[in-house]
Scaffold this motif. Structure first.
Motif, PDB file in Angstrom:
ATOM      1  N   GLY A  90       0.816  -1.210   0.000  1.00 46.25           N
ATOM      2  CA  GLY A  90       0.000   0.000   0.000  1.00 46.25           C
ATOM      3  C   GLY A  90       0.848   1.257   0.000  1.00 46.25           C
ATOM      4  N   TYR A  91       1.951   1.238   0.741  1.00 51.98           N
ATOM      5  CA  TYR A  91       2.866   2.381   0.761  1.00 51.98           C
ATOM      6  C   TYR A  91       3.468   2.608  -0.621  1.00 51.98           C
ATOM      7  N   ALA A  92       3.925   1.543  -1.263  1.00 49.64           N
ATOM      8  CA  ALA A  92       4.493   1.676  -2.607  1.00 49.64           C
ATOM      9  C   ALA A  92       3.447   2.204  -3.586  1.00 49.64           C
ATOM     10  N   ALA A  93       2.202   1.747  -3.456  1.00 47.19           N
ATOM     11  CA  ALA A  93       1.139   2.222  -4.342  1.00 47.19           C
ATOM     12  C   ALA A  93       0.906   3.722  -4.152  1.00 47.19           C
ATOM     13  N   LEU A  94       0.950   4.185  -2.896  1.00 44.91           N
ATOM     14  CA  LEU A  94       0.794   5.615  -2.651  1.00 44.91           C
ATOM     15  C   LEU A  94       1.948   6.400  -3.274  1.00 44.91           C
ATOM     16  N   LEU A  95       3.169   5.915  -3.139  1.00 47.17           N
ATOM     17  CA  LEU A  95       4.310   6.611  -3.733  1.00 47.17           C
ATOM     18  C   LEU A  95       4.146   6.732  -5.249  1.00 47.17           C
ATOM     19  N   ARG A  96       3.662   5.679  -5.893  1.00 49.24           N
ATOM     20  CA  ARG A  96       3.432   5.743  -7.343  1.00 49.24           C
ATOM     21  C   ARG A  96       2.415   6.830  -7.681  1.00 49.24           C
ATOM     22  N   ARG A  97       1.366   6.891  -6.879  1.00 43.85           N
ATOM     23  CA  ARG A  97       0.335   7.902  -7.113  1.00 43.85           C
ATOM     24  C   ARG A  97       0.888   9.301  -6.879  1.00 43.85           C
ATOM     25  N   LEU A 132       7.366  18.750  -3.973  1.00 48.52           N
ATOM     26  CA  LEU A 132       8.210  17.788  -3.267  1.00 48.52           C
ATOM     27  C   LEU A 132       7.418  17.101  -2.164  1.00 48.52           C
ATOM     28  N   VAL A 133       7.519  15.789  -2.120  1.00 51.53           N
ATOM     29  CA  VAL A 133       7.009  15.017  -0.988  1.00 51.53           C
ATOM     30  C   VAL A 133       8.211  14.483  -0.217  1.00 51.53           C
ATOM     31  N   VAL A 134       8.247  14.738   1.070  1.00 48.83           N
ATOM     32  CA  VAL A 134       9.264  14.173   1.957  1.00 48.83           C
ATOM     33  C   VAL A 134       8.604  13.020   2.703  1.00 48.83           C
ATOM     34  N   THR A 135       9.211  11.848   2.612  1.00 47.90           N
ATOM     35  CA  THR A 135       8.696  10.692   3.333  1.00 47.90           C
ATOM     36  C   THR A 135       9.811  10.106   4.179  1.00 47.90           C
ATOM     37  N   GLU A 136       9.451   9.585   5.330  1.00 50.51           N
ATOM     38  CA  GLU A 136      10.489   9.063   6.229  1.00 50.51           C
ATOM     39  C   GLU A 136      10.014   7.774   6.877  1.00 50.51           C
ATOM     40  N   GLY A 137      10.980   6.875   7.119  1.00 56.97           N
ATOM     41  CA  GLY A 137      10.651   5.611   7.747  1.00 56.97           C
ATOM     42  C   GLY A 137      11.836   4.667   7.758  1.00 56.97           C
ATOM     43  N   ASN A 138      11.687   3.589   8.489  1.00 60.74           N
ATOM     44  CA  ASN A 138      12.792   2.642   8.657  1.00 60.74           C
ATOM     45  C   ASN A 138      13.181   1.936   7.372  1.00 60.74           C
ATOM     46  N   TYR A 139      12.197   1.572   6.539  1.00 59.87           N
ATOM     47  CA  TYR A 139      12.432   0.533   5.531  1.00 59.87           C
ATOM     48  C   TYR A 139      12.480   1.027   4.094  1.00 59.87           C
ATOM     49  N   LEU A 140      12.802   2.303   3.899  1.00 64.45           N
ATOM     50  CA  LEU A 140      12.850   2.843   2.541  1.00 64.45           C
ATOM     51  C   LEU A 140      13.961   2.209   1.708  1.00 64.45           C
ATOM     52  N   LEU A 141      14.965   1.668   2.355  1.00 63.91           N
ATOM     53  CA  LEU A 141      16.081   1.031   1.648  1.00 63.91           C
ATOM     54  C   LEU A 141      16.045  -0.490   1.769  1.00 63.91           C
ATOM     55  N   HIS A 142      14.981  -1.017   2.347  1.00 63.48           N
ATOM     56  CA  HIS A 142      14.848  -2.463   2.496  1.00 63.48           C
ATOM     57  C   HIS A 142      14.551  -3.068   1.129  1.00 63.48           C
ATOM     58  N   ASP A 143      15.255  -4.116   0.771  1.00 65.51           N
ATOM     59  CA  ASP A 143      15.143  -4.643  -0.594  1.00 65.51           C
ATOM     60  C   ASP A 143      14.484  -6.006  -0.659  1.00 65.51           C
ATOM     61  N   ASP A 144      13.669  -6.335   0.337  1.00 64.28           N
ATOM     62  CA  ASP A 144      13.061  -7.658   0.394  1.00 64.28           C
ATOM     63  C   ASP A 144      11.547  -7.567   0.230  1.00 64.28           C
ATOM     64  N   GLY A 145      10.970  -8.497  -0.520  1.00 64.66           N
ATOM     65  CA  GLY A 145       9.533  -8.630  -0.650  1.00 64.66           C
ATOM     66  C   GLY A 145       8.863  -7.369  -1.150  1.00 64.66           C
ATOM     67  N   PRO A 146       7.717  -6.986  -0.569  1.00 66.38           N
ATOM     68  CA  PRO A 146       6.972  -5.832  -1.072  1.00 66.38           C
ATOM     69  C   PRO A 146       7.657  -4.500  -0.841  1.00 66.38           C
ATOM     70  N   TRP A 147       8.740  -4.485  -0.041  1.00 65.21           N
ATOM     71  CA  TRP A 147       9.501  -3.250   0.144  1.00 65.21           C
ATOM     72  C   TRP A 147      10.437  -2.967  -1.028  1.00 65.21           C
TER      73      TRP A 147
END
Length: 213
Positions: A90-97, A132-147
């Motif tokens: 869902g987070y990735a879908a929002l970023l695309r939008r 510009l949208v600024v987003t912050e969180g732990n897993y922005l660089l996580h490369d596993d699964g839906p992240w």
């Protein structure tokens, strides 16, 4: 927030402003702030958005925490904050939008209420003309699964690297401030938050910029 001097903060603000005002496509750019729990991501993000005077909106990743009722159903409530306790797709879908703003259409993003310890839908309006949208969180660089798709959806990611001797006590104090007793807060940090911090640290080298604390 990392212990930055005014010059360092000014430099980061200037870099974010250049991203917000860059010519050419895309119409909107996305800046991510990553790092382990307690590194100061939300504080720095709020500082940048405030200093950019209407050029940016803050959309936190934490708005995609699964609700407590769902965590209980899944048996994950004791690991809240781990990668599989978020709606990463869902987070990735929002970023695309957000990357493709539609004229006249405000996008509403969720936020996370720390007092309630729950996500709150429709909390953050993102008007179509904000560059510009600024987003912050732990897993922005996580490369596993839906992240995994998240990294490519962000124009820049900065990794906040704060000394554990500062970060961990600060994290304990934050849990106490929001209602945990100190013993519970210490145990939670040692068992849950620091396991997540080690996972987050694996993505450090994928960042565009490392911001030292």
């Amino acid at each position: 927030m990392p212990a930055m001097d005014p010059e360092q903060l000014a430099g980061l603000t200037a870099r974010a402003r250049r991203l917000a005002t860059a010519d050419g496509p895309p119409a909107r750019r996305l800046l991510g702030l990553a790092g382990p729990p307690g590194a100061g991501k939300s504080t720095l993000a709020a500082h940048l958005v405030h200093r950019l005077d209407g050029l940016a909106v803050l959309v936190p990743m934490d708005g995609f925490h699964l609700a407590r009722a769902e965590l209980l159903r899944l048996g994950r409530a004791d690991r809240k904050g781990a990668p599989d306790t978020f709606d990463a797709a869902g987070y990735a879908a929002l970023l695309r939008r957000l990357r493709a703003p539609e004229p006249g259409t405000v996008v509403y993003a969720p936020a996370f209420d720390r007092a309630l310890e729950e996500p709150v839908a429709g909390s953050v309006p993102v008007p179509p003309d904000v560059p510009l949208v600024v987003t912050e969180g732990n897993y922005l660089l996580h490369d596993d699964g839906p992240w995994a798709p998240v990294r490519a959806l962000l124009d820049e990611i900065w990794y906040l690297d704060l000394d554990d001797r500062v970060r961990v006590p600060r994290l304990v104090e934050r849990h106490v401030r929001f209602g945990k007793d100190r013993a519970h807060a210490q145990a939670w940090v040692e068992r849950s938050d620091e396991a997540n911090a080690r996972l987050v640290a694996r993505g450090r080298e994928r960042a565009d910029l490392v911001v030292p604390g």
